[in-house]
Design a protein around this motif. Structure first.
Motif, PDB file in Angstrom:
ATOM      1  N   HIS A 101       0.857  -1.187   0.000  1.00 62.21           N
ATOM      2  CA  HIS A 101       0.000   0.000   0.000  1.00 62.21           C
ATOM      3  C   HIS A 101       0.888   1.230   0.000  1.00 62.21           C
ATOM      4  O   HIS A 101       2.034   1.182   0.411  1.00 62.21           O
ATOM      5  CB  HIS A 101      -0.911   0.032   1.234  1.00 62.21           C
ATOM      6  CG  HIS A 101      -1.938  -1.050   1.238  1.00 62.21           C
ATOM      7  ND1 HIS A 101      -3.015  -1.060   0.392  1.00 62.21           N
ATOM      8  CD2 HIS A 101      -2.042  -2.165   1.999  1.00 62.21           C
ATOM      9  CE1 HIS A 101      -3.743  -2.135   0.631  1.00 62.21           C
ATOM     10  NE2 HIS A 101      -3.168  -2.831   1.600  1.00 62.21           N
ATOM     11  N   ALA A 102       0.341   2.340  -0.432  1.00 61.75           N
ATOM     12  CA  ALA A 102       1.096   3.586  -0.458  1.00 61.75           C
ATOM     13  C   ALA A 102       0.275   4.694   0.173  1.00 61.75           C
ATOM     14  O   ALA A 102      -0.919   4.550   0.381  1.00 61.75           O
ATOM     15  CB  ALA A 102       1.460   3.952  -1.898  1.00 61.75           C
ATOM     16  N   GLY A 103       0.930   5.789   0.476  1.00 62.69           N
ATOM     17  CA  GLY A 103       0.253   6.942   1.054  1.00 62.69           C
ATOM     18  C   GLY A 103       0.931   7.371   2.338  1.00 62.69           C
ATOM     19  O   GLY A 103       1.675   6.623   2.964  1.00 62.69           O
ATOM     20  N   ILE A 104       0.638   8.599   2.747  1.00 63.78           N
ATOM     21  CA  ILE A 104       1.280   9.173   3.927  1.00 63.78           C
ATOM     22  C   ILE A 104       0.875   8.435   5.196  1.00 63.78           C
ATOM     23  O   ILE A 104       1.682   8.241   6.099  1.00 63.78           O
ATOM     24  CB  ILE A 104       1.013  10.686   4.029  1.00 63.78           C
ATOM     25  CG1 ILE A 104       1.882  11.334   5.115  1.00 63.78           C
ATOM     26  CG2 ILE A 104      -0.445  10.964   4.321  1.00 63.78           C
ATOM     27  CD1 ILE A 104       3.316  11.445   4.728  1.00 63.78           C
ATOM     28  N   GLY A 105      -0.354   7.995   5.263  1.00 64.27           N
ATOM     29  CA  GLY A 105      -0.808   7.254   6.437  1.00 64.27           C
ATOM     30  C   GLY A 105      -0.058   5.934   6.594  1.00 64.27           C
ATOM     31  O   GLY A 105       0.343   5.568   7.700  1.00 64.27           O
TER      32      GLY A 105
END
Length: 108
Positions: free
Chosen positions: A44-48
């Motif tokens: 998964h990717a993203g800042i969270g």
């Protein structure tokens, strides 16, 4: 003196060996959070997810440090059992050939 260049070369190779050993240790320890991440979350990717990854990695390193803090005090008694006999053997070999300075250095 004349041994200085050889000392510099030996020191450079010792530094290289120590650096490679530390790099291998860090790689092995860093594989733990990677394996946990892949098992629990997957790709998964993203800042969270980045923040979650940072927390997971920090907790893994924390537990490794706690484990080392528990294990490292045991090394001294193990050293007396496993390393000192070999040091005595090396010191004895140096005494046989009358190299007393090296024998004294290797005496545990």
């Amino acid at each position: 003196g004349p041994d200085a260049p050889w000392g510099a070369i030996a020191g450079a190779f010792a530094g290289l060996g120590i650096s490679a050993t530390l790099a291998a240790f860090f790689l092995v320890v860093e594989m733990i959070p990677h394996a946990l991440w892949q098992f629990a979350i997957g790709a998964h990717a993203g800042i969270g997810f980045l923040l979650l990854w940072v927390l997971l990695a920090l907790f893994c390193w924390l537990f490794i440090a706690i484990g080392l803090g528990i294990v490292l005090p045991w090394i001294s008694p193990l050293r007396r059992l496993l390393v000192d006999p070999f040091q005595r053997l090396i010191a004895g070999a140096f005494r046989v050939v009358r190299m007393t300075t090296l024998a004294d250095y290797w005496t545990p």
